[in-house]
Design an enzyme around this catalytic site. Structure first.
Site, PDB file in Angstrom:
ATOM      1  N   LYS A 116       0.826  -1.205   0.000  1.00  0.00           N
ATOM      2  CA  LYS A 116       0.000   0.000   0.000  1.00  0.00           C
ATOM      3  C   LYS A 116       0.869   1.267   0.000  1.00  0.00           C
ATOM      4  O   LYS A 116       0.466   2.288  -0.543  1.00  0.00           O
ATOM      5  CB  LYS A 116      -0.923   0.019   1.218  1.00  0.00           C
ATOM      6  CG  LYS A 116      -1.932  -1.127   1.288  1.00  0.00           C
ATOM      7  CD  LYS A 116      -2.979  -1.049   0.197  1.00  0.00           C
ATOM      8  CE  LYS A 116      -4.170  -1.967   0.450  1.00  0.00           C
ATOM      9  NZ  LYS A 116      -3.825  -3.398   0.345  1.00  0.00           N
TER      10      LYS A 116
HETATM   11  C1  LIG Z   1      -4.338  -4.480  -0.161  1.00  0.00           C
HETATM   12  C2  LIG Z   1      -3.538  -5.717  -0.160  1.00  0.00           C
HETATM   13  C3  LIG Z   1      -3.700  -6.685  -1.167  1.00  0.00           C
HETATM   14  C4  LIG Z   1      -4.745  -6.609  -2.232  1.00  0.00           C
HETATM   15  O1  LIG Z   1      -4.635  -5.582  -3.157  1.00  0.00           O
HETATM   16  P1  LIG Z   1      -5.899  -5.217  -4.056  1.00  0.00           P
HETATM   17  O2  LIG Z   1      -5.485  -4.020  -4.796  1.00  0.00           O
HETATM   18  O3  LIG Z   1      -7.012  -4.936  -3.080  1.00  0.00           O
HETATM   19  O4  LIG Z   1      -6.207  -6.393  -4.894  1.00  0.00           O
HETATM   20  C5  LIG Z   1      -2.897  -7.804  -1.118  1.00  0.00           C
HETATM   21  N1  LIG Z   1      -2.008  -7.989  -0.118  1.00  0.00           N
HETATM   22  C6  LIG Z   1      -1.833  -7.079   0.857  1.00  0.00           C
HETATM   23  C7  LIG Z   1      -0.849  -7.365   1.928  1.00  0.00           C
HETATM   24  C8  LIG Z   1      -2.576  -5.907   0.872  1.00  0.00           C
HETATM   25  O5  LIG Z   1      -2.414  -5.019   1.858  1.00  0.00           O
END
Ligand SMILES: *Cc1c(COP(=O)(O)O)cnc(C)c1O
Length: 485
Positions: A116
């Site tokens: 993120k």
């Molecule tokens: C948010 C997140 C995802 C998923 O990403 P998307 O864009 O929602 O598909 C996968 N792994 C982790 C650790 C995340 O924080």
């Protein structure tokens, strides 16, 4: 000039700054560029040796007019957004095994140890830049399943133009994740731990949606959101596919595969965007956990809302992957009327069935799988044992399990890049359970920033779900009065 339109077709085209500041389009659709820019052969070749930040500059320049952010300012925004990353390369690539066919792309070297950070830091810096120019202020409210909240809180800390209110279901995220939000000591970050959320972050999303639907309130408190409906995040998430491609292939021009642990389809949409711009991707593996609405739609054409299942890969416990609508929009030839009909039907009945033609379009370049918790644990353990103690977090393990299962269906010799979306240190209890450990974690399962966060006071507000709406508005109103005086 690049303009943004709504997937629902109900607004006139807007510029990048409007799309980013508003989050949702006014007609309730998602912002998308009118046309997806294409890269030339010479760009494709010339970018091969660029650093992550230089590559980001080239790619983002194709989506942001210089009249909105000048070249110098864009460079600075990118530089600032990645300067807190622990790896000087921003993203590290780790090939597994002797054939080096499977490669882990570590996207978790940012300040809060999840992927993120890759897009959130840039988004918040861009918001701050645009708000400062306009002399405006925003309050960001978001619900988190554990990683978005810390990333948004960290990126917002100390920004004069932004107050950040991350809401989380107390007891349903790890203590490490909680402390990343509550130990920041920034007077503009206001985490709220919410008790009694049977449906976890979905319960909180419901309250947030109610606040946003109240236009008087939204305007009075200048509310905005930074979840992955925001165009800026999915746009930035196209960059790491280019970067990973160049680092992984033997020859520029070779085809590649990516395996992605998928929740809201934001990360995968970034991949789709990169491929649409011209990146030669053979297949994306859409790797779900037991919440597999995406695997179901790719395999059967049925897109349906199901009850949430709790898993050990909590960040991808998502029932409605809203970025899928963006992908569907392009897959049906940017036909906003058709998309609107599908979205409305889904909203009314919780289910849509795609026609044969659309199904074959969405399957082009995508394959999918659902991984059980049991397989996730096995994958963490097997990888640790087989590859010199390399430790996967439970989300990355979903991607690796998907790659292992589907490897033989992919063209011989093509590389498979697995997106590593979180640092295992965020999930110590799960690591212990996977490896059958009672005591000390392996070094890779720890992180100094989390250890220091475990030793200081937490600053947070507590609330019960039942009172959240009232209590949150109250707290925000009091805070905004403090700001005014
Ligand atoms: C948010 C997140 C995802 C998923 O990403 P998307 O864009 O929602 O598909 C996968 N792994 C982790 C650790 C995340 O924080």
């Amino acid at each position: 000039m690049i303009n943004y339109v709504s997937t629902k077709g109900g607004i006139s085209p807007v510029a990048f700054d409007v799309a980013v500041l508003s989050g949702f389009a006014a007609d309730g659709g998602l912002f998308v560029p009118e046309t997806i820019p294409k890269i030339t052969q010479s760009q494709f070749k010339n970018w091969a040796e660029l650093s992550y930040t230089d590559l980001a500059f080239e790619i983002l320049s194709m989506f942001i007019d210089r009249s909105i952010i000048s070249a110098i300012d864009l460079k600075k925004l990118i530089f600032d957004s990645y300067s807190a990353f622990e790896s000087p390369r921003v993203i590290d690539m780790v090939p597994l095994g002797e054939d080096r066919r499977t490669i882990i792309m570590e996207l978790f070297h940012g300040p809060t140890l999840s992927f993120k950070d890759v897009a959130m830091g840039f988004l918040i810096n861009v918001l701050d830049y645009l708000l400062e120019k306009r002399g405006e202020h925003l309050s960001i409210v978001l619900a988190t399943t554990g990683d978005t909240g810390p990333a948004a809180a960290w990126a917002s800390a100390g920004k004069k133009t932004i107050d950040c209110w991350p809401l989380y279901p107390r007891g349903m995220i790890t203590e490490e994740q909680e402390r990343q939000m509550t130990t920041l000591n920034a007077s503009n970050v206001h985490p709220i731990g919410v008790d009694n959320c049977p449906d976890g972050a979905d319960d909180l999303d419901f309250v947030v949606a109610k606040l946003f639907a109240d236009h008087e309130l939204k305007d009075r408190l200048n509310l905005s959101s930074v979840n992955s409906i925001n165009w800026c995040r999915v746009m930035v998430q196209s960059v790491h596919y280019f970067y990973g491609y160049y680092r992984a292939v033997e020859n520029v021009g070779d085809e590649i595969n990516f395996s992605v642990p998928t929740g809201a389809f934001g990360n995968l949409f970034g991949g789709y965007l990169a491929r649409s711009m011209g990146l030669p991707v053979n297949k994306f593996i859409c790797a779900n956990n037991a919440n597999h609405s995406l695997h179901t739609v790719f395999s059967s054409g049925v897109f349906a809302k199901k009850d949430l299942v709790r898993t050990i890969s909590t960040a991808i416990d998502i029932v409605v992957p809203y970025n899928f609508w963006r992908f569907l929009y392009y897959s049906i030839g940017s036909d906003s009327e058709k998309l609107k009909a599908l979205m409305n039907k889904f909203q009314a009945s919780g289910k849509v069935e795609l026609d044969e033609g659309t199904l074959s379009v969405i399957r082009n370049g995508f394959t999918s799988i659902a991984i059980s918790d049991c397989e996730t644990r096995e994958t963490v353990r097997d990888t640790f044992e087989k590859y010199d103690g390399y430790l996967l977090d439970p989300h990355t393990a979903v991607a690796v399990a998907g790659a292992n299962a589907l490897k033989d269906t992919l063209p011989k010799g093509t590389k498979i890049v697995c997106l590593a979306t979180a640092h295992p240190a965020k999930f110590p209890e799960i690591t212990r359970a996977c490896l059958d450990l009672e005591s000390e974690l392996p070094d890779q399962g720890k992180h100094a920033s989390l250890e220091s966060a475990s030793k200081v006071c937490q600053h947070l507000r507590l609330c019960d779900l039942e009172n959240l709406e009232f209590a949150l508005v109250e707290a925000m109103t009091i805070h905004s009065n403090v700001l005014k005086n």
